[in-house]
Design an enzyme around this catalytic site. Structure first.
Site, PDB file in Angstrom:
ATOM      1  N   GLY A 153       0.785  -1.231   0.000  1.00 45.55           N
ATOM      2  CA  GLY A 153       0.000   0.000   0.000  1.00 45.55           C
ATOM      3  C   GLY A 153       0.812   1.274   0.000  1.00 45.55           C
ATOM      4  N   HIS A 154       2.137   1.194   0.050  1.00 41.98           N
ATOM      5  CA  HIS A 154       2.978   2.407   0.158  1.00 41.98           C
ATOM      6  C   HIS A 154       4.127   2.346  -0.837  1.00 41.98           C
ATOM      7  CE1 HIS A 154       5.456   5.580   2.120  1.00 41.98           C
ATOM      8  NE2 HIS A 154       4.323   5.971   2.649  1.00 41.98           N
ATOM      9  N   PHE A 155       4.005   2.600  -1.976  1.00 42.14           N
ATOM     10  CA  PHE A 155       2.818   2.851  -2.775  1.00 42.14           C
ATOM     11  C   PHE A 155       2.811   1.811  -3.888  1.00 42.14           C
ATOM     12  CE2 PHE A 155       4.121   6.957  -1.003  1.00 42.14           C
ATOM     13  CZ  PHE A 155       2.953   7.378  -0.406  1.00 42.14           C
ATOM     14  N   ILE A 209       8.012   2.950  -1.738  1.00 46.43           N
ATOM     15  CA  ILE A 209       8.901   3.779  -0.919  1.00 46.43           C
ATOM     16  C   ILE A 209       8.733   3.329   0.529  1.00 46.43           C
ATOM     17  CG2 ILE A 209       9.403   6.110  -0.063  1.00 46.43           C
ATOM     18  CD1 ILE A 209       8.331   7.201  -2.710  1.00 46.43           C
TER      19      ILE A 209
END
Length: 150
Positions: free
Chosen positions: A53-55, A60
């Site tokens: 989810g990041h990203f 990152i």
């Protein structure tokens, strides 16, 4: 005269701090000097759960997790600087000041975590920490920790 390094392996790290996968963010300690400094590493891989989810478009490593890795390194240094970890106690992350993020940390990077003990006052320990990738500072901060029972 060459100084002898004092590494700490993952098994010993797990006796010093209570964190476990996926929140254990120190893979090993390269060297440390009790009461002074510690140099640890965190290998960042695409398999980290946070990257879903990041990203999704550009993975990152989150800045808050870089700070958490530095905080875990301070806990290790704290326990190695005293009589060690007692039953049911840990270092709690109490505050952070002057946090700066200079470059993103990406999958495949090896973060070198450098923490330095600055002072202790009324049970609060102050440290300066830097995370580096390829010799360049990616994050720096002043961190405060407190040794407390679980």
């Amino acid at each position: 005269m060459e100084t002898v390094k004092k590494p700490i392996d993952l098994n010993e790290i797990k006796t010093l701090i209570p964190h476990r996968y996926p929140m254990l963010l120190v893979d090993k300690v390269i060297d440390h000097e009790p009461g002074k400094t510690l140099h640890a590493i965190k290998n960042v891989t695409i398999n980290e759960p946070v990257f879903t989810g990041h990203f999704p478009e550009l993975a990152i490593f989150p800045g808050v997790l870089i700070l958490e890795a530095l905080a875990q390194a301070t806990g290790i240094l704290g326990f190695k600087s005293t009589e060690g970890r007692g039953d049911n106690e840990m270092y709690l992350f109490a505050s952070i000041d002057k946090a700066k993020f200079k470059k993103p940390v990406l999958p495949g990077d090896t973060m070198h975590l450098h923490v330095e003990f600055l002072k202790e006052r009324r049970g609060m320990w102050k440290f300066y920490g830097e995370a580096r990738v390829d010799g360049k500072v990616v994050c720096s901060a002043d961190l405060m920790c407190a040794r407390r029972p679980l």
